[in-house]
Design an enzyme around this catalytic site. Structure first.
Site, PDB file in Angstrom:
ATOM      1  N   ASN A  64      -6.319   3.783 -11.786  1.00  0.00           N
ATOM      2  CA  ASN A  64      -5.278   2.813 -11.451  1.00  0.00           C
ATOM      3  C   ASN A  64      -3.927   3.425 -11.808  1.00  0.00           C
ATOM      4  OD1 ASN A  64      -4.145   0.226 -10.757  1.00  0.00           O
ATOM      5  ND2 ASN A  64      -3.879  -0.169 -12.945  1.00  0.00           N
ATOM      6  N   ARG A  96     -15.820 -14.594  -8.831  1.00  0.00           N
ATOM      7  CA  ARG A  96     -15.445 -13.188  -9.045  1.00  0.00           C
ATOM      8  C   ARG A  96     -16.623 -12.241  -8.830  1.00  0.00           C
ATOM      9  NH1 ARG A  96     -11.398 -10.798 -11.197  1.00  0.00           N
ATOM     10  NH2 ARG A  96     -10.559 -12.686 -12.123  1.00  0.00           N
ATOM     11  N   ASP A  99     -11.040   0.635 -17.430  1.00  0.00           N
ATOM     12  CA  ASP A  99     -12.176   0.168 -18.230  1.00  0.00           C
ATOM     13  C   ASP A  99     -12.179  -1.364 -18.195  1.00  0.00           C
ATOM     14  OD1 ASP A  99     -10.221  -0.626 -20.036  1.00  0.00           O
ATOM     15  OD2 ASP A  99     -10.738   0.857 -21.565  1.00  0.00           O
ATOM     16  N   GLU A 109       5.465   7.556  -9.087  1.00  0.00           N
ATOM     17  CA  GLU A 109       4.078   7.095  -8.923  1.00  0.00           C
ATOM     18  C   GLU A 109       3.380   7.918  -7.853  1.00  0.00           C
ATOM     19  OE1 GLU A 109       3.369   2.880  -8.376  1.00  0.00           O
ATOM     20  OE2 GLU A 109       5.096   2.374  -9.624  1.00  0.00           O
ATOM     21  N   HIS A 138       0.065   2.305 -13.003  1.00  0.00           N
ATOM     22  CA  HIS A 138       0.820   1.184 -13.571  1.00  0.00           C
ATOM     23  C   HIS A 138       2.268   1.633 -13.782  1.00  0.00           C
ATOM     24  CE1 HIS A 138       1.450  -2.546 -15.709  1.00  0.00           C
ATOM     25  NE2 HIS A 138       2.089  -1.865 -16.636  1.00  0.00           N
ATOM     26  N   GLY A 164       0.788  -1.235   0.000  1.00  0.00           N
ATOM     27  CA  GLY A 164       0.000   0.000   0.000  1.00  0.00           C
ATOM     28  C   GLY A 164       0.814   1.276   0.000  1.00  0.00           C
ATOM     29  N   SER A 165       1.986   1.290  -0.675  1.00  0.00           N
ATOM     30  CA  SER A 165       2.787   2.520  -0.650  1.00  0.00           C
ATOM     31  C   SER A 165       2.085   3.656  -1.395  1.00  0.00           C
ATOM     32  CB  SER A 165       4.191   2.284  -1.202  1.00  0.00           C
ATOM     33  OG  SER A 165       4.193   2.272  -2.603  1.00  0.00           O
ATOM     34  N   ASN A 166       1.361   3.341  -2.459  1.00  0.00           N
ATOM     35  CA  ASN A 166       0.605   4.401  -3.145  1.00  0.00           C
ATOM     36  C   ASN A 166      -0.566   4.884  -2.290  1.00  0.00           C
ATOM     37  OD1 ASN A 166       1.627   5.291  -5.772  1.00  0.00           O
ATOM     38  ND2 ASN A 166       1.560   3.121  -6.288  1.00  0.00           N
ATOM     39  N   MET A 198      -4.494  -6.501  -6.640  1.00  0.00           N
ATOM     40  CA  MET A 198      -4.008  -7.543  -7.542  1.00  0.00           C
ATOM     41  C   MET A 198      -5.120  -8.423  -8.121  1.00  0.00           C
ATOM     42  SD  MET A 198      -1.014  -6.552  -7.516  1.00  0.00           S
ATOM     43  CE  MET A 198      -0.225  -7.749  -8.575  1.00  0.00           C
TER      44      MET A 198
END
Length: 200
Positions: A107, A65, A141, A174, A109, A12-14, A90
């Site tokens: 998100n 899911r 999306d 980031e 990346h 969870g660094s972001n 993830m």
């Protein structure tokens, strides 16, 4: 006050960078309404608890899911979340999940999309021999690492780099990029033209 929902699976660094930016008013008029993890042992969820933020673990283990996604969507809707930030989450979101929050899921990346989507982006960058890589914040999306791009930051690949040193420098960018992107989205002064985000 705008409500942010954070989804994470790991350290969870972001998420920490976003929480720090909210606390410092770098993301004005926003609060973290809920932090959700699919893993009870995620370090990020423990950090959120220590900071006194509302947390929820919704385990994905052994669940279909759609059933898992419905539980998460329900938790986000209950908190009246305005924007969902994936911070090292993830799991792929189902098309149904994405449709519940059009242009409300972002998100980050660790590559300059559309280059090197999916897992092991830095490994892919090394294997390809690129001289420049970076990170991308984009809308989510129905396709993997595909939605309209909000912010990108570049990072030079040095001859002395290995995956660890390159990853560390990308991560610094980031944290900056995510705050910028959230601010842009919450301000709402943009439109999506084809694949392009155009700020008004």
């Amino acid at each position: 006050m705008r409500n942010l929902g954070i989804l994470l699976s790991g350290r969870g660094s972001n998420f920490v960078a976003i929480a720090d930016s909210v606390a410092a008013k770098k993301i004005p008029d926003a609060r973290i309404a809920i932090v959700i993890s699919n893993r009870s042992d995620a370090p990020g969820i423990e950090i959120a608890r220590q900071r006194g933020l509302p947390t929820q673990v919704i385990s994905s283990k052994g669940k279909p899911r759609e059933e898992h996604d419905r539980a998460i969507v329900s938790a986000l809707q209950e908190k009246k979340v305005d924007l969902i930030c994936l911070a090292g989450y993830m799991r792929l979101l189902s098309p149904w999940f994405v449709q519940q929050f059009p242009l409300k899921i972002v998100n980050i990346h660790p590559s300059l999309l559309p280059a090197f989507p999916g897992l092991e982006a830095q490994e892919q960058a090394f294997a390809f021999g690129v001289k420049v890589t970076g990170c991308t914040v984009h809308f989510v999306d129905e396709e993997l690492d595909h939605g309209a791009i909000i912010v990108q930051k570049t990072v030079a690949v040095l001859d002395s780099d290995d995956e660890r040193t390159l990853s560390a420098r990308i991560l610094e960018q980031e944290h900056i990029a995510y705050t910028e992107a959230i601010r842009i989205v919450l301000e709402g002064k943009f439109e999506i033209v084809g694949r392009r985000m155009v700020q008004r």
